[in-house]
Write an enzyme that holds these catalytic residues in place. Structure first.
Site, PDB file in Angstrom:
ATOM      1  N   GLN A 196       0.825  -1.218   0.000  1.00 44.63           N
ATOM      2  CA  GLN A 196       0.000   0.000   0.000  1.00 44.63           C
ATOM      3  C   GLN A 196       0.855   1.262   0.000  1.00 44.63           C
ATOM      4  O   GLN A 196       0.315   2.370  -0.076  1.00 44.63           O
ATOM      5  CB  GLN A 196      -0.939   0.015   1.213  1.00 44.63           C
ATOM      6  CG  GLN A 196      -1.892  -1.159   1.290  1.00 44.63           C
ATOM      7  CD  GLN A 196      -2.910  -1.191   0.147  1.00 44.63           C
ATOM      8  OE1 GLN A 196      -3.163  -0.187  -0.520  1.00 44.63           O
ATOM      9  NE2 GLN A 196      -3.480  -2.354  -0.084  1.00 44.63           N
ATOM     10  N   LYS A 247      -1.661  -3.087  -7.692  1.00 47.22           N
ATOM     11  CA  LYS A 247      -2.122  -1.967  -6.861  1.00 47.22           C
ATOM     12  C   LYS A 247      -1.682  -0.632  -7.460  1.00 47.22           C
ATOM     13  O   LYS A 247      -1.938   0.425  -6.912  1.00 47.22           O
ATOM     14  CB  LYS A 247      -1.532  -2.077  -5.442  1.00 47.22           C
ATOM     15  CG  LYS A 247      -1.705  -3.457  -4.804  1.00 47.22           C
ATOM     16  CD  LYS A 247      -2.728  -3.466  -3.725  1.00 47.22           C
ATOM     17  CE  LYS A 247      -2.676  -4.786  -2.975  1.00 47.22           C
ATOM     18  NZ  LYS A 247      -3.994  -5.199  -2.507  1.00 47.22           N
ATOM     19  N   CYS A 273      -8.221  -8.705   5.456  1.00 42.54           N
ATOM     20  CA  CYS A 273      -7.051  -9.591   5.656  1.00 42.54           C
ATOM     21  C   CYS A 273      -6.144  -9.043   6.750  1.00 42.54           C
ATOM     22  O   CYS A 273      -4.909  -9.095   6.625  1.00 42.54           O
ATOM     23  CB  CYS A 273      -6.247  -9.777   4.373  1.00 42.54           C
ATOM     24  SG  CYS A 273      -7.161 -10.611   3.101  1.00 42.54           S
TER      25      CYS A 273
HETATM   26  N1  PLP Z   1       0.284  -6.481   2.183  1.00 47.94           N
HETATM   27  C1  PLP Z   1      -0.575  -5.461   2.157  1.00 47.94           C
HETATM   28  C2  PLP Z   1      -0.330  -4.277   3.059  1.00 47.94           C
HETATM   29  C3  PLP Z   1      -1.663  -5.484   1.298  1.00 47.94           C
HETATM   30  O1  PLP Z   1      -2.519  -4.475   1.261  1.00 47.94           O
HETATM   31  C4  PLP Z   1      -1.845  -6.607   0.453  1.00 47.94           C
HETATM   32  C5  PLP Z   1      -3.016  -6.700  -0.418  1.00 47.94           C
HETATM   33  O2  PLP Z   1      -4.021  -6.076  -0.225  1.00 47.94           O
HETATM   34  C6  PLP Z   1      -0.910  -7.640   0.510  1.00 47.94           C
HETATM   35  C7  PLP Z   1       0.141  -7.544   1.394  1.00 47.94           C
HETATM   36  C8  PLP Z   1      -1.025  -8.836  -0.371  1.00 47.94           C
HETATM   37  O3  PLP Z   1      -0.930  -8.436  -1.706  1.00 47.94           O
HETATM   38  P1  PLP Z   1      -1.235  -9.451  -2.882  1.00 47.94           P
HETATM   39  O4  PLP Z   1      -2.558 -10.077  -2.583  1.00 47.94           O
HETATM   40  O5  PLP Z   1      -1.249  -8.592  -4.100  1.00 47.94           O
HETATM   41  O6  PLP Z   1      -0.141 -10.441  -2.904  1.00 47.94           O
END
Ligand code: PLP
Length: 406
Positions: free
Chosen positions: A203, A226, A364
């Protein structure tokens, strides 16, 4: 920035949802893709689809050159020193799993790993799994009620057993910016030289200008989706001297130097971490997304998003019964909130009926919800194409649904 013009680059922003114009405020989950990115992927498949690093034939060479040019673009974008410090992964999750797996080889029973209370599950679970494998211990830096890290607890967590500190640059659930630069510099200054310092930049990368050297991190992880690029591609930045020594993550083609049944030797970094056929089209799209951002100017994007953030907070604070969760001073990209005692799912579902897409749930980050003793939040998150009109419609829609939620 001419946002009206910019919006035209994103075909999906023109669609209707539930017969209402789409107001897309779920950018922390994933951003929409501009036409040049979509077209670059299509062009790759129409004109130079070939596997990379493997062929002497022309198409393979074109694909390989472009694939490697994007690595250099990414290097510049995050100010890494060498392009060999850029490892392609599937995204933040894979980057963190790679680290948890590979760095396990340096861990001994009794060692400790520090994460924070507000991490995404991707920056918790891989470390818990590593702890189980290596009999090491996970320690947690708590957060204050405004969502910032409780730095006063850092000293009591750091000791000679600390081997890894892995922290998010921006919290995905609350949008709080964490001063990881300060923390990492502090850890280095107090001579904990042997601690691997990891930044989860999922982020951070869309909203902050990232300079991995200035951050003083050993590793920086992020997902391309993102930041206006395709899904399925991401980056692990790692300092050269570390990547060159680290044990590979997955075995297979491309990551080896020589293979025999007696002994296999591994390729140099970054290739030793890139086993198998990569997602070449997504890398090409990623390069286009970076070009697109550079054309607009990252400083312009930051300034614009900052105005949107301040405006939205002001408007939200006027809604009776609405409470912002994580009221830290420095925030980027996302705002979490609750309305009275209503369930965030109801907020999300009612807004969807009005064409407004936000995120609801635990994002999450269940430990964050446990901190506030809530099941989840409603989260609105922004991107470079979010304008004041979007926010006005969002606020108007909230005002319409508030009476239904009582
Ligand atoms: N870390 C953070 C702070 C996130 O916001 C996200 C996804 O929303 C992730 C890790 C995991 O990213 P990804 O699902 O693209 O691997």
């Amino acid at each position: 920035m001419d946002i009206k013009q910019i919006k035209k680059d994103f075909p999906i922003l023109d669609i209707k949802v539930n017969n209402k114009p789409l107001i897309y405020l779920d950018n922390a989950a994933t951003t929409q893709k501009p036409l040049p990115v979509i077209e670059a992927i299509s062009e790759y498949y129409q004109k130079y689809n070939a596997n990379v690093h493997r062929g002497v034939h022309t198409l393979s060479q074109i694909a390989t050159d472009k694939f490697e040019q994007v690595r250099e673009q990414i290097r510049k974008f995050i100010n890494a020193e060498h392009s060999s410090e850029i490892v392609y992964t599937r995204g933040t999750t894979e980057s963190l799993n790679l680290l948890a797996s590979s760095l396990s080889h340096y861990l001994r029973e009794g060692d400790e790993i520090i994460v924070s209370e507000s991490e995404h599950h991707s920056n918790i679970v891989p470390w818990q799994m590593a702890c189980e494998r290596t009999k090491t211990k996970l320690r947690v830096l708590p957060i204050n009620d405004d969502g910032t890290y409780d730095i006063s607890k850092l000293d009591s967590l750091l000791n000679e057993n600390t081997k890894i500190v892995s922290l998010a640059q921006v919290s995905n659930s609350l949008g709080v910016i964490h001063d990881i630069k300060n923390i990492f510099h502090y850890i280095r200054e107090i001579k904990h030289d042997n601690i691997f310092l990891i930044a989860d930049g999922a982020q951070g990368i869309p909203h902050l200008k990232v300079d991995v050297q200035d951050l003083s991190c050993d590793f920086y992880c992020f997902s391309a989706h993102k930041i206006y690029a395709p899904m399925g591609i991401g980056v692990l930045y790692g300092r050269k001297e570390l990547l060159e020594e680290m044990y590979p993550y997955q075995g297979g083609g491309e990551m080896i130097k020589e293979v025999s049944f007696e002994k296999t030797t591994y390729n140099i970094a970054p290739y030793r971490f890139e086993a198998g056929t990569p997602s070449v089209s997504d890398v090409i799209g990623f390069g286009k997304a970076l070009e697109y951002i550079e054309q607009i100017g990252f400083d312009n994007i930051i300034a614009h998003e900052d105005k949107i953030m301040q405006y939205t907070i002001e408007q939200l604070e006027r809604i009776e019964g609405l409470k912002i969760i994580g009221n830290a001073e420095h925030k980027a990209g996302a705002i979490s909130f609750l309305i009275g005692n209503s369930h965030p799912f109801d907020v999300g579902t009612l807004l969807d009926q009005l064409g407004v897409a936000i995120r609801t749930g635990h994002h999450c980050a269940q430990p964050v919800m446990q901190h506030y003793n809530i099941p989840g939040t409603a989260r609105a998150s922004f991107a470079l194409y979010t304008d004041f009109e979007d926010i006005d419609i969002f606020i108007k829609s909230l005002n319409r649904i508030v009476p239904m939620l009582q």
